[in-house]
Design an enzyme around this catalytic site. Structure first.
Site, PDB file in Angstrom:
ATOM      1  CB  CYS A 193       8.554 -10.906 -12.876  1.00  0.00           C
ATOM      2  SG  CYS A 193       6.807 -10.819 -13.220  1.00  0.00           S
ATOM      3  CD1 TRP A 243       3.047 -12.232  -7.611  1.00  0.00           C
ATOM      4  CD2 TRP A 243       2.608 -10.352  -8.734  1.00  0.00           C
ATOM      5  NE1 TRP A 243       2.049 -11.569  -6.948  1.00  0.00           N
ATOM      6  CE2 TRP A 243       1.757 -10.414  -7.604  1.00  0.00           C
ATOM      7  CE3 TRP A 243       2.497  -9.251  -9.572  1.00  0.00           C
ATOM      8  CZ2 TRP A 243       0.815  -9.439  -7.311  1.00  0.00           C
ATOM      9  CZ3 TRP A 243       1.555  -8.264  -9.285  1.00  0.00           C
ATOM     10  CH2 TRP A 243       0.736  -8.368  -8.154  1.00  0.00           C
ATOM     11  CE  LYS A 260      11.298  -8.569   0.803  1.00  0.00           C
ATOM     12  NZ  LYS A 260      10.587  -8.508   2.089  1.00  0.00           N
ATOM     13  CG  HIS A 303     -15.241   6.053  18.003  1.00  0.00           C
ATOM     14  ND1 HIS A 303     -16.155   6.973  18.443  1.00  0.00           N
ATOM     15  CD2 HIS A 303     -14.111   6.279  18.713  1.00  0.00           C
ATOM     16  CE1 HIS A 303     -15.589   7.742  19.373  1.00  0.00           C
ATOM     17  NE2 HIS A 303     -14.350   7.327  19.551  1.00  0.00           N
ATOM     18  NE  ARG A 326      12.634  -9.471  -8.711  1.00  0.00           N
ATOM     19  CZ  ARG A 326      13.024  -8.220  -8.555  1.00  0.00           C
ATOM     20  NH1 ARG A 326      13.900  -7.919  -7.632  1.00  0.00           N
ATOM     21  NH2 ARG A 326      12.574  -7.275  -9.323  1.00  0.00           N
ATOM     22  CD  GLU A 373       2.905  -9.489   4.641  1.00  0.00           C
ATOM     23  OE1 GLU A 373       3.007  -9.153   3.467  1.00  0.00           O
ATOM     24  OE2 GLU A 373       3.565  -8.954   5.544  1.00  0.00           O
ATOM     25  CG  ASN A 407      10.860  -8.646 -14.305  1.00  0.00           C
ATOM     26  OD1 ASN A 407      10.357  -9.714 -14.643  1.00  0.00           O
ATOM     27  ND2 ASN A 407      11.796  -8.547 -13.391  1.00  0.00           N
ATOM     28  N   GLY A 408       7.644  -5.919 -15.783  1.00  0.00           N
ATOM     29  CA  GLY A 408       7.050  -4.600 -16.004  1.00  0.00           C
ATOM     30  C   GLY A 408       5.743  -4.728 -16.761  1.00  0.00           C
ATOM     31  CD  GLU A 444       4.692  -4.445   9.688  1.00  0.00           C
ATOM     32  OE1 GLU A 444       3.972  -3.820   8.897  1.00  0.00           O
ATOM     33  OE2 GLU A 444       5.523  -5.288   9.324  1.00  0.00           O
ATOM     34  CE  LYS A 452       4.923  -8.465   7.894  1.00  0.00           C
ATOM     35  NZ  LYS A 452       5.471  -7.179   7.611  1.00  0.00           N
TER      36      LYS A 452
HETATM   37  C1  F6R Z   1       4.725  -6.498   3.862  1.00  0.00           C
HETATM   38  C2  F6R Z   1       5.567  -5.996   2.802  1.00  0.00           C
HETATM   39  C3  F6R Z   1       4.999  -4.975   1.879  1.00  0.00           C
HETATM   40  C4  F6R Z   1       6.079  -3.941   1.523  1.00  0.00           C
HETATM   41  C5  F6R Z   1       5.559  -2.973   0.449  1.00  0.00           C
HETATM   42  C6  F6R Z   1       6.563  -1.901   0.148  1.00  0.00           C
HETATM   43  O1  F6R Z   1       5.399  -7.434   4.648  1.00  0.00           O
HETATM   44  O2  F6R Z   1       6.679  -6.400   2.651  1.00  0.00           O
HETATM   45  O3  F6R Z   1       3.867  -4.357   2.404  1.00  0.00           O
HETATM   46  O4  F6R Z   1       6.437  -3.248   2.678  1.00  0.00           O
HETATM   47  O5  F6R Z   1       5.264  -3.685  -0.712  1.00  0.00           O
HETATM   48  O6  F6R Z   1       7.753  -2.460  -0.321  1.00  0.00           O
HETATM   49  P1  F6R Z   1       9.104  -1.636  -0.341  1.00  0.00           P
HETATM   50  O7  F6R Z   1       9.471  -1.369   1.069  1.00  0.00           O
HETATM   51  O8  F6R Z   1      10.082  -2.523  -1.027  1.00  0.00           O
HETATM   52  O9  F6R Z   1       8.817  -0.374  -1.085  1.00  0.00           O
END
Ligand code: F6R
Length: 616
Positions: free
Chosen positions: A2, A75, A611, A512, A27, A496, A101-102, A489, A493
């Protein structure tokens, strides 16, 4: 999660708030809303499901006058994303509006009590409960709004960053925080205040900011004065800091998406990240966070890395390199698991918390737990002044500029680079690495940005390959050693932003179980550089080939053996084994970006994601 923006000053608030919402949209983006008080002291609240653009369409032609207002992009946590649940929320009398927010954890109990006192609710949110509680406190204690906010917040359990306006007093804006960040911008025009859940909606107007601390409430007045008190009513002296951000970092420049811009920014971002930390004369590394606490690192029994998502993947690479160079045992923990079990934490443990945003609730809670148990906390964050950076005993910022694309790219490579610097610096202090070997690694590290540049030249080819794979429902990513976390990773990517299911595996684990998934439809991305367990990965590739899987390989430039076995092959420059992840992840970032684009996805704002995850 948010986004919050607020304005009080002499300009029209609406354009500032809408622009702020656009900057904050990364966000959260399932609904948005705005509240303004106009000259006739009318409070208008407009909110709608969807993006900020939908909000703009919705308010078109309506009264958006006023020099005070608050706005929110959501969000959803409590209640589905719709216009009723969108913020701002009104109080019962329609006098107060609040954005939040929260999460208010005890909202159900408070709601029942307020219902018993005759309050009615029009949404399913915890936020509406909070604004009703504030109004109830004001009426029942016959007090001013500031005191009512303080009383109400004393009764809530949970996390909040809030902003409140009152139509009977359009000359004041109230904000408070606990657990969720809130920044106050002190406008260049002196009598102007902006608030933001991060600095992005503020930076265009001022670089003077106050980071509100835990359990602080601020009241800003139109005459430019501000009072900050904590929940115990003790007055606090607000400290004005200078923002390290500039507006151009928040624009897409000539790129169609922030994600692509940030992938291409990596060479420069890593140069900045290493600036002042690599000494090319002595061929050594200096991190003040390590030098200033040398003894802690020399005595460290163990390092525990806590992180989530992509940052956790960086942590896993960090484990490999720290153990290799320093011989200190490293454990890598999902913050969300660590905080809820009863982990063994000792006073000679060092906890490294990795978080791009510096606001991830689980990572913040994990370091609080570790701190309570006597551990020393090292933070690796990108956002300056973020909660995790402030809660840590020391640390290193990434210095890669704001990361706006929801899928983390440049932060990941910078996190791995920073962990490498940490490993090199500790190794030097502990003398676990020879001077010659340190010098070799430092020299090669300095060449990495240029090698990323070289890797980025494959963009057009990766775009072409990507068109072929839009049919795929599943992907497998394989890697060994340093490249196993890269496989994780790469898979994350793709998931998501393209919504294609993908799994990352250590290549040897394939037989396995996952090998059963392989058929002629299955794309298998294999990270197979000449360094490390090359021969072993080669046999894993043969196993996939024998089952007719489609092989996309990432190989060291000039390697023909893997190329011949592959359906598609992407070459990266040769480098030290421990630095390969910083290069091998780049084609995977581009692959997921182009597949997502080819599938028509919104890569900067993928569904269901935001984010920073500031809720549990
Ligand atoms: C994936 C991504 C998330 C963040 C995770 C941790 O692309 O961005 O998996 O890595 O939410 O976020 P931070 O690094 O801000 O603690």
């Amino acid at each position: 999660m948010c986004g919050i923006v607020g304005y009080l000053g002499s300009r029209e608030a609406y354009p500032i708030l809408i622009k702020g919402l656009h900057r904050l949209e990364y966000r959260g983006y399932d609904s948005a809303g705005i509240a303004l008080i106009n000259k006739s002291l009318e409070l208008s609240v407009y909110k709608t499901k969807g993006k900020v653009e939908d909000l703009e369409n919705y308010v078109s032609g309506k009264d958006v006058g006023g020099t005070i207002g608050i706005a929110h992009t959501r969000w959803a946590t409590h209640g589905e994303p719709n216009s009723q649940n969108a913020h701002p929320h009104y109080s019962q009398s329609g006098r107060l509006a609040l954005i939040h927010n929260g999460i208010i954890e005890n909202y159900k109990v408070i709601k029942e009590e307020l219902i018993s006192k005759g309050y009615t609710f029009s949404s399913d949110t915890d936020t509406e409960v909070l604004i009703q509680l504030i109004e109830y406190m004001q009426i029942s204690h016959n007090t001013n709004l500031f005191d009512a906010v303080q009383l109400a917040l004393k009764n809530v359990i949970g996390a909040y960053a809030i902003a409140i306006i009152d139509k009977s007093n359009p000359n004041q804006l109230i904000a408070a925080r606990k657990g969720s960040p809130l920044i106050i911008g002190v406008g260049d025009k002196e009598t102007e205040f902006l608030i933001g859940s991060d600095a992005t909606p503020i930076v265009e107007y001022t670089n003077k900011v106050i980071y509100l601390e835990e359990e602080e409430i601020a009241i800003m007045h139109r005459d430019g004065s501000i009072t900050v008190k904590n929940l115990s009513n003790v007055e606090q002296t607000p400290i004005i800091k200078t923002l390290e951000m500039n507006l151009s970092q928040l624009e897409k420049a000539n790129f169609p998406h922030f994600m692509l811009k940030e992938i291409f920014e990596q060479p420069e971002a890593l140069r900045t990240s290493m600036l002042g930390r690599l000494n090319m004369e002595s061929k050594t590394v200096r991190l003040s966070g390590i030098i200033d606490h040398r003894d802690k690192f020399l005595k460290a029994n163990r390092i525990i890395i806590c992180a989530c998502g992509t940052s956790w993947h960086a942590g896993l690479i960090g484990k490999y390199i720290i153990e290799e160079l320093t011989r200190i045992p490293v454990e890598v923990e999902y913050s969300s698991e660590f905080r809820y079990r009863n982990p063994v934490i000792k006073s000679n443990d060092i906890v490294i918390a990795i978080s791009q945003s510096g606001e991830t609730a689980d990572t913040l809670a994990a370091i609080k737990l570790a701190k309570e148990n006597g551990a020393f906390i090292y933070g690796i964050c990108n956002v300056v002044g973020s909660s995790i950076a402030r809660a840590a005993d020391t640390g290193s910022y990434l210095h890669v500029g704001p990361e706006i694309g929801v899928a983390s790219t440049k932060a990941f490579t910078a996190q791995v680079t920073t962990l490498t610097l940490i490993a090199l610096n500790i190794a030097e202090e502990k003398k676990t690495l020879s001077k010659e070997r340190t010098a070799e690694l430092v020299e090669e590290l300095q060449r990495i940005p240029e090698k990323i540049n070289e890797t980025l030249q494959m963009n057009t080819r990766i775009k072409l390959y990507s068109q072929i794979f839009t049919y795929a429902k599943n992907f497998i990513y394989l890697g060994r050693g340093y490249n196993y976390p890269v496989a994780l990773e790469g898979a994350l990517k793709l998931k998501e932003i393209s919504y294609i299911h993908a799994e990352g595996y250590p290549a040897a684990e394939m037989k396995h179980g996952p090998i059963a998934l392989i058929d002629e439809e299955m794309p298998v991305v294999v990270i197979a550089p000449k360094r490390g367990m090359y021969e072993k990965v080669l046999s894993n590739i043969q196993e996939v080939k024998a089952r007719k899987g489609k092989i996309i390989s990432i190989v060291t430039k000039g390697d023909t053996t893997v190329k011949e076995l592959s359906d598609f092959c992407l070459e990266i420059p040769d480098t030290e084994e421990c630095f390969v992840p910083i290069l091998s992840v780049v084609p995977l970032q581009l692959l997921s970006y182009h597949i997502a684009i080819a599938k028509g996805r919104n890569v900067d704002q993928p569904r269901n994601l935001a984010k920073s995850v500031t809720v549990e």
